[in-house]
Design a protein around this motif. Sequence first.
Motif, PDB file in Angstrom:
ATOM      1  N   SER A 135      67.642  24.364  71.553  1.00  0.00           N
ATOM      2  CA  SER A 135      67.788  25.329  70.459  1.00  0.00           C
ATOM      3  C   SER A 135      66.861  25.025  69.291  1.00  0.00           C
ATOM      4  N   ASP A 136      66.147  23.897  69.372  1.00  0.00           N
ATOM      5  CA  ASP A 136      65.182  23.526  68.334  1.00  0.00           C
ATOM      6  C   ASP A 136      63.779  23.894  68.812  1.00  0.00           C
ATOM      7  N   PRO A 137      63.187  24.964  68.279  1.00  0.00           N
ATOM      8  CA  PRO A 137      61.865  25.398  68.753  1.00  0.00           C
ATOM      9  C   PRO A 137      60.777  24.337  68.588  1.00  0.00           C
ATOM     10  N   ILE A 138      60.901  23.473  67.595  1.00  0.00           N
ATOM     11  CA  ILE A 138      59.880  22.440  67.385  1.00  0.00           C
ATOM     12  C   ILE A 138      59.887  21.451  68.548  1.00  0.00           C
ATOM     13  N   PHE A 139      61.072  21.004  68.953  1.00  0.00           N
ATOM     14  CA  PHE A 139      61.159  20.105  70.100  1.00  0.00           C
ATOM     15  C   PHE A 139      60.752  20.836  71.378  1.00  0.00           C
ATOM     16  N   GLY A 140      61.126  22.114  71.465  1.00  0.00           N
ATOM     17  CA  GLY A 140      60.711  22.910  72.623  1.00  0.00           C
ATOM     18  C   GLY A 140      59.200  23.008  72.722  1.00  0.00           C
ATOM     19  N   THR A 141      58.551  23.186  71.582  1.00  0.00           N
ATOM     20  CA  THR A 141      57.086  23.238  71.539  1.00  0.00           C
ATOM     21  C   THR A 141      56.483  21.931  72.019  1.00  0.00           C
ATOM     22  N   ASP A 142      57.076  20.819  71.619  1.00  0.00           N
ATOM     23  CA  ASP A 142      56.583  19.508  72.056  1.00  0.00           C
ATOM     24  C   ASP A 142      56.711  19.338  73.572  1.00  0.00           C
ATOM     25  N   ILE A 143      57.825  19.792  74.117  1.00  0.00           N
ATOM     26  CA  ILE A 143      58.037  19.682  75.565  1.00  0.00           C
ATOM     27  C   ILE A 143      56.979  20.488  76.320  1.00  0.00           C
ATOM     28  N   ILE A 144      56.699  21.694  75.849  1.00  0.00           N
ATOM     29  CA  ILE A 144      55.689  22.544  76.501  1.00  0.00           C
ATOM     30  C   ILE A 144      54.319  21.871  76.447  1.00  0.00           C
ATOM     31  N   ALA A 145      53.989  21.311  75.295  1.00  0.00           N
ATOM     32  CA  ALA A 145      52.698  20.632  75.146  1.00  0.00           C
ATOM     33  C   ALA A 145      52.570  19.473  76.129  1.00  0.00           C
ATOM     34  N   VAL A 146      53.637  18.690  76.282  1.00  0.00           N
ATOM     35  CA  VAL A 146      53.603  17.556  77.204  1.00  0.00           C
ATOM     36  C   VAL A 146      53.456  18.034  78.639  1.00  0.00           C
ATOM     37  N   ALA A 147      54.104  19.129  78.989  1.00  0.00           N
ATOM     38  CA  ALA A 147      53.940  19.685  80.328  1.00  0.00           C
ATOM     39  C   ALA A 147      52.482  20.077  80.579  1.00  0.00           C
ATOM     40  N   CYS A 148      51.826  20.632  79.564  1.00  0.00           N
ATOM     41  CA  CYS A 148      50.408  20.998  79.692  1.00  0.00           C
ATOM     42  C   CYS A 148      49.530  19.758  79.851  1.00  0.00           C
ATOM     43  N   ILE A 149      49.844  18.710  79.112  1.00  0.00           N
ATOM     44  CA  ILE A 149      49.096  17.450  79.240  1.00  0.00           C
ATOM     45  C   ILE A 149      49.231  16.907  80.654  1.00  0.00           C
ATOM     46  N   LEU A 150      50.452  16.894  81.168  1.00  0.00           N
ATOM     47  CA  LEU A 150      50.693  16.385  82.519  1.00  0.00           C
ATOM     48  C   LEU A 150      50.038  17.275  83.573  1.00  0.00           C
ATOM     49  N   HIS A 151      50.018  18.567  83.333  1.00  0.00           N
ATOM     50  CA  HIS A 151      49.330  19.508  84.212  1.00  0.00           C
ATOM     51  C   HIS A 151      47.864  19.098  84.394  1.00  0.00           C
TER      52      HIS A 151
ATOM     53  N   THR B  56      50.736  11.902  71.863  1.00  0.00           N
ATOM     54  CA  THR B  56      49.589  11.165  71.322  1.00  0.00           C
ATOM     55  C   THR B  56      48.395  11.214  72.270  1.00  0.00           C
ATOM     56  N   LEU B  57      48.640  11.572  73.532  1.00  0.00           N
ATOM     57  CA  LEU B  57      47.573  11.627  74.535  1.00  0.00           C
ATOM     58  C   LEU B  57      46.929  13.010  74.637  1.00  0.00           C
ATOM     59  N   LEU B  58      47.430  13.965  73.851  1.00  0.00           N
ATOM     60  CA  LEU B  58      46.922  15.341  73.967  1.00  0.00           C
ATOM     61  C   LEU B  58      45.410  15.439  73.767  1.00  0.00           C
ATOM     62  N   PRO B  59      44.832  14.814  72.731  1.00  0.00           N
ATOM     63  CA  PRO B  59      43.367  14.925  72.562  1.00  0.00           C
ATOM     64  C   PRO B  59      42.578  14.331  73.722  1.00  0.00           C
ATOM     65  N   GLN B  60      43.194  13.432  74.465  1.00  0.00           N
ATOM     66  CA  GLN B  60      42.511  12.789  75.586  1.00  0.00           C
ATOM     67  C   GLN B  60      42.476  13.671  76.824  1.00  0.00           C
ATOM     68  N   TYR B  61      43.515  14.493  76.999  1.00  0.00           N
ATOM     69  CA  TYR B  61      43.641  15.248  78.247  1.00  0.00           C
ATOM     70  C   TYR B  61      43.455  16.756  78.088  1.00  0.00           C
ATOM     71  N   ILE B  62      43.542  17.265  76.871  1.00  0.00           N
ATOM     72  CA  ILE B  62      43.272  18.690  76.641  1.00  0.00           C
ATOM     73  C   ILE B  62      42.197  18.780  75.564  1.00  0.00           C
ATOM     74  N   ARG B  63      40.988  19.013  75.989  1.00  0.00           N
ATOM     75  CA  ARG B  63      39.885  19.067  75.029  1.00  0.00           C
ATOM     76  C   ARG B  63      38.847  20.087  75.491  1.00  0.00           C
ATOM     77  N   TRP B  64      38.133  20.610  74.519  1.00  0.00           N
ATOM     78  CA  TRP B  64      37.108  21.620  74.798  1.00  0.00           C
ATOM     79  C   TRP B  64      35.900  20.935  75.442  1.00  0.00           C
ATOM     80  N   PRO B  65      35.402  21.471  76.564  1.00  0.00           N
ATOM     81  CA  PRO B  65      34.282  20.814  77.256  1.00  0.00           C
ATOM     82  C   PRO B  65      33.004  20.837  76.419  1.00  0.00           C
ATOM     83  N   GLU B  66      32.217  19.795  76.568  1.00  0.00           N
ATOM     84  CA  GLU B  66      30.913  19.747  75.908  1.00  0.00           C
ATOM     85  C   GLU B  66      29.856  20.460  76.731  1.00  0.00           C
ATOM     86  N   ASN B  67      30.079  20.556  78.027  1.00  0.00           N
ATOM     87  CA  ASN B  67      29.117  21.184  78.928  1.00  0.00           C
ATOM     88  C   ASN B  67      29.840  22.206  79.802  1.00  0.00           C
TER      89      ASN B  67
END
Length: 309
Positions: free
Chosen positions: A241-257, A70-81
């Motif tokens: 083995s569930d790619p959907i959950f795997g995708t979520d884990i990767i996204a969260v790692a990117c947010i934390l990054h 739920t925090l993805l839009p807050q931490y991964i967003r396209w810069p305005e400048n």
Amino acid sequence: MSREAVEELVQVIAVTNRIPVQHIPLEKKVLFSLWVLGKQESFLSVGDRFGLAKSTAHYIFKQFINVMLTLLPQYIRWPENHREAIRQFHERSQGFPGVIGAIDGCHIPIKQPRHNAHDYYNRKQFHSIILQGICDHRMMFTDIFIGMPGRVHDARVFRNSDIYNQIINEDNPLIPQDMHILGDSAYPIMLNVLTPFRDNGHLAADQLNYNYKLSCLRSIIERAFGRLKGKFRRLKYMDVSDPIFGTDIIAVACILHNFIIATDNDDEEFDFEDLPEEPVDEDEDDDLEIENRNQGVQKRRNIVNILRN
């Protein structure tokens, strides 16, 4: 990740009010989940370390993943400048103008999926999910696109991403004409996506100079992936083995990054090794992309002339 950053993350999650504390403190849940992402230990082993039953450990980790998404839009967003990114890239390359970031794809190894396993089996002969990322001069992700099976070519992943459609939108383009992101030869050259000249052994000195400077700047995305996998070693192989959950884990790692860079100002870098680039598949071009490609080719020529002077 510093103690201060962990405390701030706990506060950020607490504000969402989406993880019930119950009998286990929120801080313990966060620390446990960070440990799971940062190590390659089994849930049983990490659960024992934190005094949690295996079933409870799985439940807490899934809670954490869902809240962080739920925090993805807050931490991964396209810069305005883009001014600072352009300045930084220009200085680092001694003259390459208009660069606002770099794009690449990264294969995240996973356990063989229960369904469509063949689609996830990549040319390096392991199952993977593709993470397409764009980062800025600080190695912060400004856009991610995750979930395509490992068998898919980088160019096709790009064409299926939202960022591609936003770039080619003539009515409301995401990137101004004088700005661009840098990609390797697996990507199509476009007005806002610049790639190297194909080195057939007969490139002129000016073209080689352009390729060298582009490669030096483009390596920022490879270093970003290296840092991501270095911090969150669960991504080196996900026993999922569930790619959907795997995708979520990767996204969260990117947010934390991104959270860590913003909070800790962490400049630590890690070695990166991924699949070599592939030649771009040009058979899928439509009229709009052909026109865009021609504009990209002309822009590349102009930049070669700028770098010559």
